[in-house]
Write a protein that holds these residues in place. Structure first.
Motif, mmCIF file in Angstrom:
data_model
loop_
_atom_site.group_PDB
_atom_site.id
_atom_site.type_symbol
_atom_site.label_atom_id
_atom_site.label_comp_id
_atom_site.label_asym_id
_atom_site.label_seq_id
_atom_site.Cartn_x
_atom_site.Cartn_y
_atom_site.Cartn_z
ATOM 1 N N HIS A 48 1.110 -1.225 0.034
ATOM 2 C CA HIS A 48 -0.018 0.055 0.177
ATOM 3 C C HIS A 48 1.322 1.124 -0.091
ATOM 4 C CE1 HIS A 48 1.326 -0.512 4.374
ATOM 5 N NE2 HIS A 48 0.792 0.547 4.825
ATOM 6 N N ARG A 49 2.039 0.961 0.530
ATOM 7 C CA ARG A 49 3.278 2.538 0.488
ATOM 8 C C ARG A 49 3.618 2.863 -0.666
ATOM 9 N NH1 ARG A 49 7.190 -0.153 4.450
ATOM 10 N NH2 ARG A 49 6.447 -1.443 2.796
ATOM 11 N N GLY A 50 3.918 1.650 -2.273
ATOM 12 C CA GLY A 50 3.927 1.817 -3.151
ATOM 13 C C GLY A 50 5.175 0.648 -3.773
ATOM 14 N N TYR A 51 6.759 0.654 -3.581
ATOM 15 C CA TYR A 51 7.193 -0.472 -4.006
ATOM 16 C C TYR A 51 8.881 -0.272 -3.406
ATOM 17 C CZ TYR A 51 9.073 1.257 -8.096
ATOM 18 O OH TYR A 51 9.316 2.487 -9.077
ATOM 19 N N PHE A 52 10.161 -1.697 -3.507
ATOM 20 C CA PHE A 52 10.935 -1.543 -3.474
ATOM 21 C C PHE A 52 11.171 -2.050 -4.002
ATOM 22 C CE2 PHE A 52 14.794 -3.629 -1.790
ATOM 23 C CZ PHE A 52 15.510 -2.814 -1.452
ATOM 24 N N SER A 53 12.279 -1.675 -4.887
ATOM 25 C CA SER A 53 13.322 -3.012 -6.418
ATOM 26 C C SER A 53 14.630 -2.277 -5.559
ATOM 27 C CB SER A 53 12.497 -2.675 -7.291
ATOM 28 O OG SER A 53 12.712 -1.161 -7.668
ATOM 29 N N ARG A 54 15.236 -3.697 -6.169
ATOM 30 C CA ARG A 54 17.237 -3.915 -6.063
ATOM 31 C C ARG A 54 17.391 -3.102 -7.625
ATOM 32 N NH1 ARG A 54 17.919 -8.395 -4.275
ATOM 33 N NH2 ARG A 54 18.581 -7.807 -2.283
ATOM 34 N N ILE A 55 18.346 -1.977 -7.962
ATOM 35 C CA ILE A 55 18.029 -1.784 -8.992
ATOM 36 C C ILE A 55 20.232 -2.201 -9.480
ATOM 37 C CG2 ILE A 55 16.230 -0.073 -9.327
ATOM 38 C CD1 ILE A 55 19.037 2.066 -9.049
ATOM 39 N N LEU A 56 20.929 -2.916 -8.704
ATOM 40 C CA LEU A 56 21.975 -2.918 -8.915
ATOM 41 C C LEU A 56 22.652 -4.119 -7.858
ATOM 42 C CD1 LEU A 56 24.634 -2.714 -10.500
ATOM 43 C CD2 LEU A 56 25.117 -1.228 -8.106
ATOM 44 N N CYS A 57 22.799 -5.190 -8.394
ATOM 45 C CA CYS A 57 22.840 -6.428 -7.496
ATOM 46 C C CYS A 57 24.560 -6.796 -8.151
ATOM 47 C CB CYS A 57 21.913 -7.726 -6.859
ATOM 48 S SG CYS A 57 22.510 -8.641 -6.219
ATOM 49 N N VAL A 58 25.621 -6.843 -7.159
ATOM 50 C CA VAL A 58 26.895 -7.452 -7.911
ATOM 51 C C VAL A 58 26.838 -8.575 -7.694
ATOM 52 C CG1 VAL A 58 29.080 -7.863 -7.332
ATOM 53 C CG2 VAL A 58 27.904 -5.741 -7.418
ATOM 54 N N ARG A 88 26.522 -13.784 -11.644
ATOM 55 C CA ARG A 88 26.141 -14.663 -12.495
ATOM 56 C C ARG A 88 26.058 -15.006 -13.864
ATOM 57 N NH1 ARG A 88 22.975 -14.219 -7.602
ATOM 58 N NH2 ARG A 88 21.703 -14.128 -8.791
ATOM 59 N N GLN A 89 26.055 -13.720 -14.360
ATOM 60 C CA GLN A 89 25.970 -13.467 -15.567
ATOM 61 C C GLN A 89 27.408 -13.070 -16.918
ATOM 62 O OE1 GLN A 89 23.443 -14.331 -17.462
ATOM 63 N NE2 GLN A 89 22.185 -14.524 -15.991
ATOM 64 N N GLY A 90 27.663 -13.456 -15.565
ATOM 65 C CA GLY A 90 29.997 -13.017 -16.098
ATOM 66 C C GLY A 90 29.906 -11.710 -16.256
ATOM 67 N N ILE A 91 28.750 -10.648 -15.684
ATOM 68 C CA ILE A 91 29.435 -8.824 -15.889
ATOM 69 C C ILE A 91 30.065 -8.932 -14.523
ATOM 70 C CG2 ILE A 91 28.404 -7.204 -15.675
ATOM 71 C CD1 ILE A 91 25.577 -8.588 -16.576
ATOM 72 N N ASP A 92 31.353 -7.691 -14.872
ATOM 73 C CA ASP A 92 32.306 -7.396 -13.832
ATOM 74 C C ASP A 92 31.735 -5.478 -14.013
ATOM 75 O OD1 ASP A 92 33.712 -7.452 -11.564
ATOM 76 O OD2 ASP A 92 35.959 -7.496 -13.121
ATOM 77 N N ALA A 143 23.948 -11.176 -9.097
ATOM 78 C CA ALA A 143 23.493 -11.010 -10.461
ATOM 79 C C ALA A 143 24.343 -11.087 -11.379
ATOM 80 C CB ALA A 143 21.664 -10.421 -10.349
ATOM 81 N N PHE A 144 24.876 -9.554 -11.487
ATOM 82 C CA PHE A 144 25.252 -9.198 -12.485
ATOM 83 C C PHE A 144 27.168 -10.106 -12.490
ATOM 84 C CE2 PHE A 144 25.225 -4.565 -13.620
ATOM 85 C CZ PHE A 144 23.913 -5.063 -13.818
#
Length: 192
Positions: free
Chosen positions: A22-32, A37-41, A34-35
């Motif tokens: 009811h307040r809105g939302y929370f989201s993660r926009i940057l996660c080392v 795991r895809q080979g992103i450094d 998660a990156f």
């Protein structure tokens, strides 16, 4: 975060999971993690904001030549843009191919842009802001660019109304492809 590879190897769309109440939302926009795991450094060393007053403002297609090539993670935090990347890795099977996606504050989507890619966008709304997490510093003298309207790229842009003089001065690929190929060849970041 949901990290999905595009048709251009090494470039990723980043969607967010929104946890809403009811307040809105929370989201993660940057996660080392998660990156990673895809080979992103992405070793973020700088963050930038691009504010654009008018719909139809184009910025791009920009890049930096090696050894100053930089990767970046781009998010639209107000308004919306049509965002485009072009693969400039001569050894890539997608050399000079592009991907275009809509990034908006509403869809929460981001785009990871690898080194040796050109990047640009055109705004779809007035008062648009983009947030850039940069993996390298701007290096004067290493800048490069592609003509956004180069027929060799065949990018289907939304209407462009505002453009810097600098972005009108980039030479066509027919004039620069050999130089581009030579300067973008790098022993670092070579596709496997």
């Amino acid at each position: 975060m949901i990290v999905s590879e595009t048709a251009l190897a090494g470039a990723f769309i980043v969607d967010v999971d929104r946890f809403a109440d009811h307040r809105g939302y929370f989201s993660r926009i940057l996660c080392v993690q998660a990156f990673s795991r895809q080979g992103i450094d992405l070793a973020t060393i700088q963050a930038n904001v691009s504010y654009n007053r008018k719909q139809g403002t184009l910025r791009g297609m920009h890049f930096q030549y090696p050894p100053a090539a930089e990767d970046k993670y781009v998010r639209c935090i107000r308004g919306s843009v049509f965002d485009v990347i072009v693969d400039l890795r001569p050894e890539s099977p997608t050399w000079l191919k592009h991907v275009g996606i809509e990034l908006s504050a509403e869809n929460g989507r981001g785009l990871y842009v690898p080194k040796r890619f050109a990047h640009g966008f055109v705004t779809l709304t007035d008062h648009t802001e983009l947030l850039y997490f940069m993996g390298g510093a701007h290096t004067t003298g290493a800048e490069g660019g592609l003509r956004f309207d180069d027929p060799a790229l065949a990018i289907a842009w939304p209407p462009v109304q505002v453009l810097s003089e600098r972005d009108t001065m980039w030479r066509s690929l027919s004039e620069t492809s050999e130089e581009l190929r030579s300067r973008m060849t790098s022993s670092v970041d070579v596709l496997s």
